[in-house]
Design a protein around this motif. Structure first.
Motif, mmCIF file in Angstrom:
data_model
loop_
_atom_site.group_PDB
_atom_site.id
_atom_site.type_symbol
_atom_site.label_atom_id
_atom_site.label_comp_id
_atom_site.label_asym_id
_atom_site.label_seq_id
_atom_site.Cartn_x
_atom_site.Cartn_y
_atom_site.Cartn_z
ATOM 1 N N HIS A 2 0.836 -1.198 0.000
ATOM 2 C CA HIS A 2 0.000 0.000 0.000
ATOM 3 C C HIS A 2 0.873 1.252 0.000
ATOM 4 C CE1 HIS A 2 -3.110 -2.845 1.201
ATOM 5 N NE2 HIS A 2 -2.361 -3.173 2.240
ATOM 6 N N TYR A 58 0.519 5.393 0.385
ATOM 7 C CA TYR A 58 -0.306 6.545 0.719
ATOM 8 C C TYR A 58 0.333 7.752 0.028
ATOM 9 C CZ TYR A 58 -2.671 10.111 3.565
ATOM 10 O OH TYR A 58 -3.403 11.176 3.999
ATOM 11 N N MET A 116 -0.384 2.573 -7.146
ATOM 12 C CA MET A 116 -0.526 2.971 -5.745
ATOM 13 C C MET A 116 -0.649 1.787 -4.792
ATOM 14 S SD MET A 116 -0.608 6.362 -5.681
ATOM 15 C CE MET A 116 -0.808 7.714 -6.864
ATOM 16 N N GLY A 158 -4.396 1.412 -2.922
ATOM 17 C CA GLY A 158 -3.599 2.563 -2.562
ATOM 18 C C GLY A 158 -4.436 3.517 -1.733
ATOM 19 N N CYS A 214 -8.312 2.950 -5.089
ATOM 20 C CA CYS A 214 -7.690 3.628 -3.958
ATOM 21 C C CYS A 214 -8.729 4.046 -2.922
ATOM 22 C CB CYS A 214 -6.949 4.887 -4.413
ATOM 23 S SG CYS A 214 -5.477 4.574 -5.409
#
Length: 370
Positions: free
Chosen positions: A247, A249, A268, A272, A293
């Protein structure tokens, strides 16, 4: 390392479930984003503690999370990308004034074209600049059953931290080879940091935080983004995922509307997490990134700091209406860092809005109902 009295596993429970794609039944709320200077001041420590004292910062964030019953997890404050300044031999100043929010560079490592060509990577990233502090916070996170959440400088922020924004912007036009050299060094450094963390801690229980305010359209055009941001940011993200981190950020900071189609090309993770300032409408963010995301943001920090509780509550309810439509989940939070001296009740309005939104989905609230 110290184990604190509060159940830190409980602190991170909803966030872990969100990352795992499990139903939670409500949006989450993080009150101070990635700048926990509010939390450390709330617990009685000076703002600089968020940046240079991981144990006090961790303890302060645990207490403040408990106080507000929010869903955040303790994390190291980002250093305004002064991390790379420090790591490559520059000098920084800690935030000490009433309105200081982050460390600032007092001397950049690169101050001429000759220095740009001569500078090299630190010999050991594990001991460079802030890394010992970041690693200490990571150990506290890991040993208290929380996800490891290190700050990794994005390539564009690292480049401007090496030479300062004035040189970087000038070189993009007049000496692009020097701008590319700054970006190359910055990317290599951040990849090395990611790989070091992935060796020290389980990468599948980790997410990294990156931010890119210098990539905003207030600073550079979409064409410059395509040339100087997109390839290096994509490389950093891909190599992060290749290291086993699942993951990422990414705070897409500031006015980035014209860049969103290119940000969509950057991996992402699964999922993400992308956060936005008030300049990007959350409906647009959900449309662009919601399928892959978690969406976070985007209450304007200046309003949280100086606005009325009613105004903050109204903005938070509007954000919840839009963000709750994100298929992978939504986290209500400030659109960027907040000052340490934000009135606590103003910040509480985000939590109140989230609780009221969950409990009264069919009811229309107005400021007069407060």
């Amino acid at each position: 390392m110290t184990r604190f009295a509060m159940d830190t596993q409980q602190i991170g429970e909803n966030f872990r479930r969100l990352l795992a794609g499990k139903a939670i039944g409500r949006p989450l709320v993080w009150l101070w984003g990635a700048v926990p200077s509010f939390a450390v001041q709330n617990a009685g420590f000076p703002a600089e503690t968020a940046y240079n004292d991981p144990e006090k910062s961790f303890r302060a964030q645990v207490r403040t999370i408990e106080m507000f019953a929010e869903d955040g997890i303790p994390r190291m404050a980002v250093g305004g990308a002064s991390d790379v300044t420090w790591a490559f031999g520059g000098e920084i100043k800690w935030p000490t004034g009433e309105f200081d929010m982050a460390p600032i560079a007092t001397r950049h490592p690169v101050n001429s074209e000759a220095e740009a060509m001569a500078i090299e990577m630190p010999s050991d990233v594990a001991t460079a600049g802030p890394l010992p502090l970041y690693l200490q916070m990571a150990r506290l996170q890991h040993e208290n059953n929380l996800p490891v959440f290190p700050f990794i400088t994005s390539p564009i922020e690292g480049a401007r931290s090496l030479c300062g924004p004035e040189f970087l912007m000038r070189w993009m036009f007049k000496k692009p080879e020097l701008a590319h050299r700054m970006l190359r060094l910055s990317t290599d450094y951040s990849v090395a940091v990611v790989r070091h963390f992935a060796r020290k801690f389980p990468p599948d229980d980790m997410l990294i935080y990156v931010a890119a305010p210098t990539a905003s359209n207030n600073m550079i055009s979409p064409k410059l983004f395509e040339t100087f941001v997109l390839p290096y940011q994509t490389e950093l993200h891909q190599k992060t995922l290749d290291a086993g981190v699942r993951h990422i950020y990414c705070h897409i900071c500031g006015e980035q509307n014209k860049n969103l189609p290119m940000w969509k090309e950057i991996p992402m993770g699964d999922p993400g997490i992308v956060s936005f300032g008030h300049e990007v409408d959350l409906s647009d963010a959900v449309a662009a990134f919601g399928d892959r995301c978690i969406i976070t943001g985007n209450i304007e920090p200046a309003v949280i700091h100086l606005g009325s509780p009613r105004e903050i509550y109204r903005l938070a309810r509007e954000a919840l209406e839009k963000g709750s439509k994100a298929p992978r989940g939504y986290i209500l939070m400030p659109g960027c860092g907040i000052p340490p001296n934000v009135p606590p009740y103003n910040l509480f309005m985000l939590k109140k809005a989230q609780v009221d939104f969950q409990g009264h989905r069919g009811r229309v609230f107005t400021p007069d109902t407060l």
